[in-house]
Design an enzyme around this catalytic site. Structure first.
Site, mmCIF file in Angstrom:
data_model
loop_
_atom_site.group_PDB
_atom_site.id
_atom_site.type_symbol
_atom_site.label_atom_id
_atom_site.label_comp_id
_atom_site.label_asym_id
_atom_site.label_seq_id
_atom_site.Cartn_x
_atom_site.Cartn_y
_atom_site.Cartn_z
ATOM 1 N N GLU A 234 -7.537 1.076 -4.746
ATOM 2 C CA GLU A 234 -6.547 0.460 -5.645
ATOM 3 C C GLU A 234 -6.254 -0.910 -5.069
ATOM 4 O O GLU A 234 -5.572 -1.030 -4.048
ATOM 5 C CB GLU A 234 -5.260 1.301 -5.677
ATOM 6 C CG GLU A 234 -5.441 2.705 -6.216
ATOM 7 C CD GLU A 234 -5.409 2.747 -7.745
ATOM 8 O OE1 GLU A 234 -5.065 1.729 -8.379
ATOM 9 O OE2 GLU A 234 -5.737 3.816 -8.302
ATOM 10 N N CYS A 268 1.420 -5.190 -7.313
ATOM 11 C CA CYS A 268 0.028 -5.353 -7.756
ATOM 12 C C CYS A 268 -0.021 -5.590 -9.258
ATOM 13 O O CYS A 268 -0.847 -6.347 -9.749
ATOM 14 C CB CYS A 268 -0.786 -4.124 -7.374
ATOM 15 S SG CYS A 268 -0.044 -2.606 -7.979
HETATM 16 P P1 NAD Z 1 -4.429 -5.431 3.137
HETATM 17 O O1 NAD Z 1 -5.734 -5.191 2.508
HETATM 18 O O2 NAD Z 1 -4.281 -6.595 4.066
HETATM 19 O O3 NAD Z 1 -3.969 -4.152 3.986
HETATM 20 C C1 NAD Z 1 -3.842 -2.888 3.400
HETATM 21 C C2 NAD Z 1 -3.951 -1.825 4.468
HETATM 22 O O4 NAD Z 1 -5.264 -1.827 5.021
HETATM 23 C C3 NAD Z 1 -3.010 -2.008 5.653
HETATM 24 O O5 NAD Z 1 -2.496 -0.755 6.027
HETATM 25 C C4 NAD Z 1 -3.944 -2.534 6.739
HETATM 26 O O6 NAD Z 1 -3.522 -2.272 8.057
HETATM 27 C C5 NAD Z 1 -5.198 -1.764 6.428
HETATM 28 N N1 NAD Z 1 -6.434 -2.341 6.974
HETATM 29 C C6 NAD Z 1 -6.691 -3.622 7.314
HETATM 30 N N2 NAD Z 1 -7.963 -3.746 7.743
HETATM 31 C C7 NAD Z 1 -8.519 -2.514 7.670
HETATM 32 C C8 NAD Z 1 -9.807 -1.996 7.972
HETATM 33 N N3 NAD Z 1 -10.797 -2.784 8.434
HETATM 34 N N4 NAD Z 1 -10.042 -0.684 7.759
HETATM 35 C C9 NAD Z 1 -9.062 0.125 7.280
HETATM 36 N N5 NAD Z 1 -7.812 -0.324 6.989
HETATM 37 C C10 NAD Z 1 -7.551 -1.620 7.176
HETATM 38 O O7 NAD Z 1 -3.374 -5.513 1.957
HETATM 39 P P2 NAD Z 1 -1.841 -5.930 2.037
HETATM 40 O O8 NAD Z 1 -1.761 -7.402 2.281
HETATM 41 O O9 NAD Z 1 -1.121 -5.009 2.955
HETATM 42 O O10 NAD Z 1 -1.333 -5.579 0.560
HETATM 43 C C11 NAD Z 1 -1.314 -6.463 -0.504
HETATM 44 C C12 NAD Z 1 -2.465 -6.163 -1.442
HETATM 45 O O11 NAD Z 1 -2.364 -4.826 -1.925
HETATM 46 C C13 NAD Z 1 -2.431 -7.027 -2.695
HETATM 47 O O12 NAD Z 1 -3.727 -7.474 -2.975
HETATM 48 C C14 NAD Z 1 -1.944 -6.076 -3.781
HETATM 49 O O13 NAD Z 1 -2.328 -6.429 -5.071
HETATM 50 C C15 NAD Z 1 -2.570 -4.801 -3.338
HETATM 51 N N6 NAD Z 1 -1.903 -3.668 -3.963
HETATM 52 C C16 NAD Z 1 -2.585 -2.931 -4.921
HETATM 53 C C17 NAD Z 1 -1.955 -1.869 -5.567
HETATM 54 C C18 NAD Z 1 -2.656 -1.051 -6.626
HETATM 55 O O14 NAD Z 1 -2.151 0.007 -6.996
HETATM 56 N N7 NAD Z 1 -3.778 -1.488 -7.158
HETATM 57 C C19 NAD Z 1 -0.638 -1.548 -5.233
HETATM 58 C C20 NAD Z 1 0.009 -2.327 -4.281
HETATM 59 C C21 NAD Z 1 -0.630 -3.371 -3.642
#
Ligand code: NAD
Length: 475
Positions: A234, A268
Site C-alpha cells: 500500500e 495517502c
Molecule cells: P517509508 O517507505 O519511508 O517507510 C515505511 C516503513 O518502511 C517504515 O516503517 C520504515 O522503517 C520501513 N522501511 C524502510 N526501509 C525498509 C527496508 N529496506 N525494508 C523494510 N522496511 C523498510 O514511508 P514513510 O515515509 O514512513 O510513509 C509515508 C509514505 O507512506 C507516503 O508515500 C504515503 O503515501 C504512504 N502511505 C500509504 C498508505 C496507503 O494505504 N496506500 C497509507 C499511509 C501512507
C-alpha cells in the site's frame, strides 16, 4: 519486546525539532527470535477457533478504549497533533468491532460438495499463514500498524509489526494494552527500528503487508520475492479531484478543504490535485482559498487550530522543493504558501495554488502536505486525461450534481476508490474492497471482506468415496 534491544535511535519531536526519545532498535537476530516465538504460539491461536479469537479481539477493543488517554498522549507526542490521535484510537476500536461482526460469515467453511466426478467429494479448508509481517509508516502510526494486523489475527495468523521509526513512542503504551488481553501477547508482537529491522521482518514472515513510500515498497517487494512470500503493498498517491461545472460548489469546497488538509495533508488518500471546469475555476478557487485560509496551525497550543506540524523531518525539504519549483514556473498561492518554523517544528501554511501546470513537481510527485493546486479543464475528456496523467492510482473524487456523469467519469479514472460528492472517503470507509492502480500498490484489497483472504491459503481435500479412479492404467 522493546526491553531487549541493545541499540537505540534518537527520535525528533515534530513540535520542537529536538530529539526527545530513544527508540530501541531490534537487530536481525532479535527479530528472528520474536518471529520464532510467534511461530510457536500460532498453532494454539489457530486451533483455539474463531469464537475464541474474536473474544480476544473484543477484549482488545475494550482494552484500547480503556487505554485511550495514554494512547492518545503517546500518539500526540509521536505526531505533534491531537485531534487525529483521538480519531485514530476511536476508529481502531470501531474497526475491531466491525471485524467481529463480519468475520464469522467470511471465515465460514463452504459446505462439502460433489466435484464434477460424482464420487469425489470436495472439502475446503482455510489454512492461515503462520506469521504475518506488518511494516507501517509515520502518518497514522496506530491505524496503519493495526489495519492489517487485526484481520490477520482473526484469520488465525500470529502477527509481527514494525511501525515507523519516526513515530514509535506509542509502541510500549500499546504493548501494555495488549498485555491486558488474555492470549493476545503471544500472537501480536512489535519490534522497533528502521530499514534493517524492517528487512528482518520481511525475512521472518510468511506473508507481508507493507504501507509506505513507493521507493521502499519496491525494495520490500523485491526482498519478499527473494524469500518467496506474498507481499501486499500500500504505497503513495497523488489523488485527483474533478469538480464539474454543475457541482455544488459549497459542498465541494467543504469536502476538499477536509480531504486535502486533514492531518496537515499527510494522508495517502489526500487530494493533491484539483481539476475544476474552466467556467467555475476562478470562483471555486477563491472559495476554496477562503475556506482553507480560515484553518489555523495547532500552535502554540495543541488544541489551537486544525493543522499540525510536518511530522517527519525528511518531508519538509520535499515540500519546500515542490513550492519553489511551482513558484519558479509561475504558480501563485491564493492563500498560505510558506513553510514556517514555529518553536523548532516545520509547519506549512494551509495553501491553495493556482496557475500550476501538469509538469510541476507539485502536480507530479507526492507532496504529502497541506497544499492543493487548483487547475482548469475544458471538457470531461480533458479532466479524465489530466487526472490519469500520473504514476499513481490510489484514490480520487468527482463532484457533480449529475450522478450518471460522476459515475461515468469515476469509471474511467485509474484509481482504486473514487469518492463521489465527497473527498478522501477511504480514510473513513474501510468496508469497500479496493486495489491500487499504478505505483500506488500491489496485491490484495486491504479494505472490505477480501482483506481477510490475504492471510490464509485455500486447501482442498479431494475425497474419493467410490472405487479408485478407473484410469486407463487399470488392467
Ligand atoms: P517509508 O517507505 O519511508 O517507510 C515505511 C516503513 O518502511 C517504515 O516503517 C520504515 O522503517 C520501513 N522501511 C524502510 N526501509 C525498509 C527496508 N529496506 N525494508 C523494510 N522496511 C523498510 O514511508 P514513510 O515515509 O514512513 O510513509 C509515508 C509514505 O507512506 C507516503 O508515500 C504515503 O503515501 C504512504 N502511505 C500509504 C498508505 C496507503 O494505504 N496506500 C497509507 C499511509 C501512507
Amino acid at each position: 519486546m522493546t526491553d531487549t534491544a541493545a541499540a537505540t535511535l534518537s527520535v525528533r519531536n515534530p513540535r520542537t525539532g529536538q530529539p526527545d526519545y530513544e527508540l530501541p532498535v531490534h537487530d536481525a537476530a532479535q527479530v528472528a527470535a520474536v518471529a520464532r516465538a510467534l511461530r510457536e504460539a500460532q498453532p494454539a491461536w489457530q486451533d483455539g477457533g474463531l469464537p475464541a479469537r474474536l473474544a480476544a479481539i473484543a477484549a482488545f477493543a475494550e482494552a484500547i478504549l480503556a487505554g485511550r488517554e495514554a494512547l492518545v498522549a503517546a500518539l500526540t507526542a509521536d505526531t505533534g497533533r491531537r485531534r487525529e490521535s483521538v480519531m485514530e484510537v476511536d476508529a481502531m476500536a470501531a474497526t475491531l468491532r466491525r471485524w467481529i461482526n463480519d468475520a464469522p460469515a467470511l471465515l465460514a467453511d463452504a459446505p462439502p460438495r460433489r466435484s464434477q466426478i460424482p464420487h469425489i467429494r470436495i472439502e475446503e479448508r482455510k489454512r492461515p499463514y503462520p506469521v504475518a509481517g506488518v511494516i507501517s509508516p509515520w502518518n497514522f502510526p496506530l491505524i496503519l500498524s493495526l489495519i492489517d494486523a487485526v484481520p490477520a489475527l482473526i484469520a488465525g495468523c500470529a502477527v509481527l509489526v514494525k511501525p515507523s521509526e519516526v513515530t514509535s513512542r506509542f509502541v510500549p503504551v500499546l504493548e501494555r494494552v495488549i498485555a491486558t488481553v488474555p492470549g493476545l501477547p503471544a500472537v501480536l508482537r512489535f519490534v522497533t527500528g528502521a530499514g534493517a529491522t524492517g528487512e528482518a521482518v520481511v525475512r521472518n514472515s510468511d506473508v507481508l503487508c507493507f504501507t509506505g513510500s513507493v521507493r521502499t515498497g519496491r525494495r520490500v517487494g523485491e526482498l519478499a520475492a527473494q524469500v518467496f512470500i506474498p507481499c501486499h503493498l500500500e504505497l503513495g498517491g497523488k489523488d485527483a479531484a474533478i469538480v464539474c461545472a454543475d457541482a455544488d460548489i459549497e459542498l465541494a469546497v467543504r469536502a476538499l478543504t477536509f480531504g486535502s488538509m486533514v492531518n496537515a495533508g499527510q494522508t495517502c488518500m489526500s487530494i493533491e490535485r484539483c481539476y475544476v471546469h474552466r467556467s467555475i475555476h476562478d470562483k471555486f478557487a477563491a472559495a476554496l482559498a477562503a475556506s482553507v485560509g480560515r484553518l489555523r496551525h495547532c500552535h502554540p497550543g495543541l488544541d489551537d487550530g486544525e493543522i499540525g506540524p510536518i511530522i517527519a523531518a525528511i518531508q519538509a525539504p520535499i515540500v519546500q522543493r515542490h513550492l519553489e519549483d511551482a513558484y519558479a514556473r509561475g504558480a501563485r498561492a491564493l492563500t498560505g504558501g510558506r513553510l514556517l518554523h514555529h518553536g523548532g517544528g516545520d509547519w506549512l501554511q494551509p495553501t491553495v495554488l493556482v496557475d500550476a501546470t501538469q509538469d510541476m513537481a507539485i502536480v507530479r510527485e507526492e507532496t504529502f502536505a497541506a497544499v492543493l493546486p487548483v487547475m482548469p479543464f475544458g471538457d470531461e475528456e480533458e479532466a479524465i486525461r489530466l487526472a490519469n496523467d500520473t504514476d499513481y492510482g490510489l484514490s480520487g473524487c468527482v463532484f457533480s450534481r449529475d450522478l450518471e456523469r460522476a459515475r461515468r467519469i469515476a469509471g474511467r479514472l485509474n484509481a482504486g476508490a473514487i469518492s463521489i460528492n465527497d473527498a478522501a472517503l477511504t480514510g473513513m470507509v474501510h468496508d469497500a474492497p479496493k486495489q491500487s492502480f499504478g505505483f500506488s500498490g500491489l496485491g490484495g484489497s486491504r479494505m472490505g471482506k477480501p482483506s481477510l483472504q490475504r492471510f490464509y491459503r485455500m486447501q482442498a481435500l479431494l475425497i474419493n468415496e467410490g472405487e479408485p479412479s478407473p484410469w486407463w492404467f487399470d488392467r
